[in-house]
Design a protein around this motif. Sequence first.
Motif, PDB file in Angstrom:
ATOM      1  N   MET A   1       0.855  -1.175   0.000  1.00 26.69           N
ATOM      2  CA  MET A   1       0.000   0.000   0.000  1.00 26.69           C
ATOM      3  C   MET A   1       0.899   1.235   0.000  1.00 26.69           C
ATOM      4  SD  MET A   1      -2.883   1.166   2.830  1.00 26.69           S
ATOM      5  CE  MET A   1      -3.983  -0.179   2.464  1.00 26.69           C
ATOM      6  N   SER A   2       0.593   2.181  -0.861  1.00 26.07           N
ATOM      7  CA  SER A   2       1.388   3.407  -0.925  1.00 26.07           C
ATOM      8  C   SER A   2       1.003   4.349   0.222  1.00 26.07           C
ATOM      9  CB  SER A   2       1.163   4.115  -2.259  1.00 26.07           C
ATOM     10  OG  SER A   2      -0.138   4.669  -2.310  1.00 26.07           O
ATOM     11  N   GLN A   3       1.853   5.328   0.461  1.00 23.89           N
ATOM     12  CA  GLN A   3       1.538   6.327   1.479  1.00 23.89           C
ATOM     13  C   GLN A   3       0.256   7.070   1.113  1.00 23.89           C
ATOM     14  OE1 GLN A   3       4.959   8.832   1.812  1.00 23.89           O
ATOM     15  NE2 GLN A   3       6.081   7.373   3.071  1.00 23.89           N
ATOM     16  N   ALA A   4       0.081   7.365  -0.164  1.00 23.37           N
ATOM     17  CA  ALA A   4      -1.127   8.076  -0.609  1.00 23.37           C
ATOM     18  C   ALA A   4      -2.373   7.235  -0.359  1.00 23.37           C
ATOM     19  CB  ALA A   4      -1.014   8.444  -2.083  1.00 23.37           C
ATOM     20  N   ASP A   5      -2.290   5.931  -0.639  1.00 22.31           N
ATOM     21  CA  ASP A   5      -3.426   5.042  -0.388  1.00 22.31           C
ATOM     22  C   ASP A   5      -3.730   4.962   1.109  1.00 22.31           C
ATOM     23  OD1 ASP A   5      -3.624   4.465  -3.110  1.00 22.31           O
ATOM     24  OD2 ASP A   5      -2.483   2.591  -2.943  1.00 22.31           O
ATOM     25  N   LEU A   6      -2.681   4.808   1.910  1.00 25.91           N
ATOM     26  CA  LEU A   6      -2.853   4.729   3.362  1.00 25.91           C
ATOM     27  C   LEU A   6      -3.449   6.017   3.900  1.00 25.91           C
ATOM     28  CD1 LEU A   6      -2.535   3.125   5.948  1.00 25.91           C
ATOM     29  CD2 LEU A   6      -0.150   3.883   6.048  1.00 25.91           C
ATOM     30  N   ALA A   7      -2.989   7.141   3.386  1.00 23.85           N
ATOM     31  CA  ALA A   7      -3.534   8.432   3.808  1.00 23.85           C
ATOM     32  C   ALA A   7      -5.017   8.532   3.487  1.00 23.85           C
ATOM     33  CB  ALA A   7      -2.769   9.566   3.136  1.00 23.85           C
ATOM     34  N   ALA A   8      -5.390   8.098   2.302  1.00 23.68           N
ATOM     35  CA  ALA A   8      -6.798   8.176   1.886  1.00 23.68           C
ATOM     36  C   ALA A   8      -7.684   7.294   2.758  1.00 23.68           C
ATOM     37  CB  ALA A   8      -6.936   7.783   0.421  1.00 23.68           C
ATOM     38  N   VAL A   9      -7.215   6.099   3.079  1.00 25.30           N
ATOM     39  CA  VAL A   9      -8.024   5.151   3.862  1.00 25.30           C
ATOM     40  C   VAL A   9      -8.067   5.523   5.339  1.00 25.30           C
ATOM     41  CG1 VAL A   9      -8.204   2.738   4.580  1.00 25.30           C
ATOM     42  CG2 VAL A   9      -7.602   3.272   2.234  1.00 25.30           C
ATOM     43  N   SER A  10      -6.949   6.027   5.868  1.00 26.29           N
ATOM     44  CA  SER A  10      -6.868   6.297   7.309  1.00 26.29           C
ATOM     45  C   SER A  10      -7.310   7.706   7.686  1.00 26.29           C
ATOM     46  CB  SER A  10      -5.434   6.089   7.806  1.00 26.29           C
ATOM     47  OG  SER A  10      -4.573   7.080   7.263  1.00 26.29           O
ATOM     48  N   GLY A  11      -7.314   8.625   6.713  1.00 27.60           N
ATOM     49  CA  GLY A  11      -7.638  10.016   7.023  1.00 27.60           C
ATOM     50  C   GLY A  11      -6.473  10.784   7.620  1.00 27.60           C
ATOM     51  N   ILE A  12      -5.281  10.218   7.537  1.00 31.50           N
ATOM     52  CA  ILE A  12      -4.071  10.868   8.049  1.00 31.50           C
ATOM     53  C   ILE A  12      -3.295  11.406   6.851  1.00 31.50           C
ATOM     54  CG2 ILE A  12      -1.911  10.520   9.312  1.00 31.50           C
ATOM     55  CD1 ILE A  12      -3.346   8.235  10.802  1.00 31.50           C
ATOM     56  N   ASP A  13      -2.826  12.627   6.959  1.00 29.51           N
ATOM     57  CA  ASP A  13      -2.097  13.270   5.872  1.00 29.51           C
ATOM     58  C   ASP A  13      -0.880  12.452   5.441  1.00 29.51           C
ATOM     59  OD1 ASP A  13       0.249  15.551   5.297  1.00 29.51           O
ATOM     60  OD2 ASP A  13      -1.705  15.944   4.382  1.00 29.51           O
ATOM     61  N   ARG A  14      -0.650  12.369   4.127  1.00 32.42           N
ATOM     62  CA  ARG A  14       0.466  11.601   3.588  1.00 32.42           C
ATOM     63  C   ARG A  14       1.812  12.097   4.100  1.00 32.42           C
ATOM     64  NH1 ARG A  14       4.559  11.837   0.818  1.00 32.42           N
ATOM     65  NH2 ARG A  14       4.131  13.961   0.196  1.00 32.42           N
ATOM     66  N   VAL A  15       1.963  13.397   4.266  1.00 33.77           N
ATOM     67  CA  VAL A  15       3.223  13.952   4.775  1.00 33.77           C
ATOM     68  C   VAL A  15       3.469  13.462   6.201  1.00 33.77           C
ATOM     69  CG1 VAL A  15       4.429  16.084   5.372  1.00 33.77           C
ATOM     70  CG2 VAL A  15       3.106  15.948   3.249  1.00 33.77           C
ATOM     71  N   ARG A  16       2.431  13.420   7.004  1.00 33.03           N
ATOM     72  CA  ARG A  16       2.576  12.921   8.389  1.00 33.03           C
ATOM     73  C   ARG A  16       2.975  11.448   8.372  1.00 33.03           C
ATOM     74  NH1 ARG A  16       0.245  14.934  13.335  1.00 33.03           N
ATOM     75  NH2 ARG A  16      -0.843  16.396  11.992  1.00 33.03           N
ATOM     76  N   ILE A  17       2.356  10.660   7.506  1.00 32.77           N
ATOM     77  CA  ILE A  17       2.707   9.244   7.402  1.00 32.77           C
ATOM     78  C   ILE A  17       4.180   9.097   7.014  1.00 32.77           C
ATOM     79  CG2 ILE A  17       2.308   7.138   6.056  1.00 32.77           C
ATOM     80  CD1 ILE A  17      -0.692   7.958   6.031  1.00 32.77           C
ATOM     81  N   SER A  18       4.639   9.897   6.077  1.00 32.20           N
ATOM     82  CA  SER A  18       6.038   9.863   5.663  1.00 32.20           C
ATOM     83  C   SER A  18       6.958  10.195   6.832  1.00 32.20           C
ATOM     84  CB  SER A  18       6.266  10.852   4.519  1.00 32.20           C
ATOM     85  OG  SER A  18       7.632  10.912   4.175  1.00 32.20           O
ATOM     86  N   ARG A  19       6.614  11.214   7.594  1.00 29.44           N
ATOM     87  CA  ARG A  19       7.438  11.620   8.743  1.00 29.44           C
ATOM     88  C   ARG A  19       7.474  10.524   9.810  1.00 29.44           C
ATOM     89  NH1 ARG A  19       9.156  16.661   9.416  1.00 29.44           N
ATOM     90  NH2 ARG A  19       8.862  16.586  11.666  1.00 29.44           N
ATOM     91  N   VAL A  20       6.360   9.827  10.014  1.00 30.61           N
ATOM     92  CA  VAL A  20       6.322   8.726  10.979  1.00 30.61           C
ATOM     93  C   VAL A  20       7.215   7.590  10.496  1.00 30.61           C
ATOM     94  CG1 VAL A  20       4.848   6.944  11.999  1.00 30.61           C
ATOM     95  CG2 VAL A  20       4.061   9.326  11.904  1.00 30.61           C
TER      96      VAL A  20
END
Length: 50
Positions: A1-20
């Motif tokens: 799953m890409s960061q963009a996909d995870l962001a869309a499904v979780s409601g968490i910004d893609r940039v935040r996911i990348s930083r985590v």
Amino acid sequence: MSQADLAAVSGIDRVRISRVERGLQDLGVVRVTALAAALDCVPGDLIKRL
């Protein structure tokens, strides 16, 4: 799953996911729970044991 996909499904910004992923930011319980739901696992699976 890409960061963009995870962001869309979780409601968490893609940039935040990348930083985590890079260890630059921590998440609170609410966001860990949202990620776990998006990844179909329990929150404990996402937390490194110390």
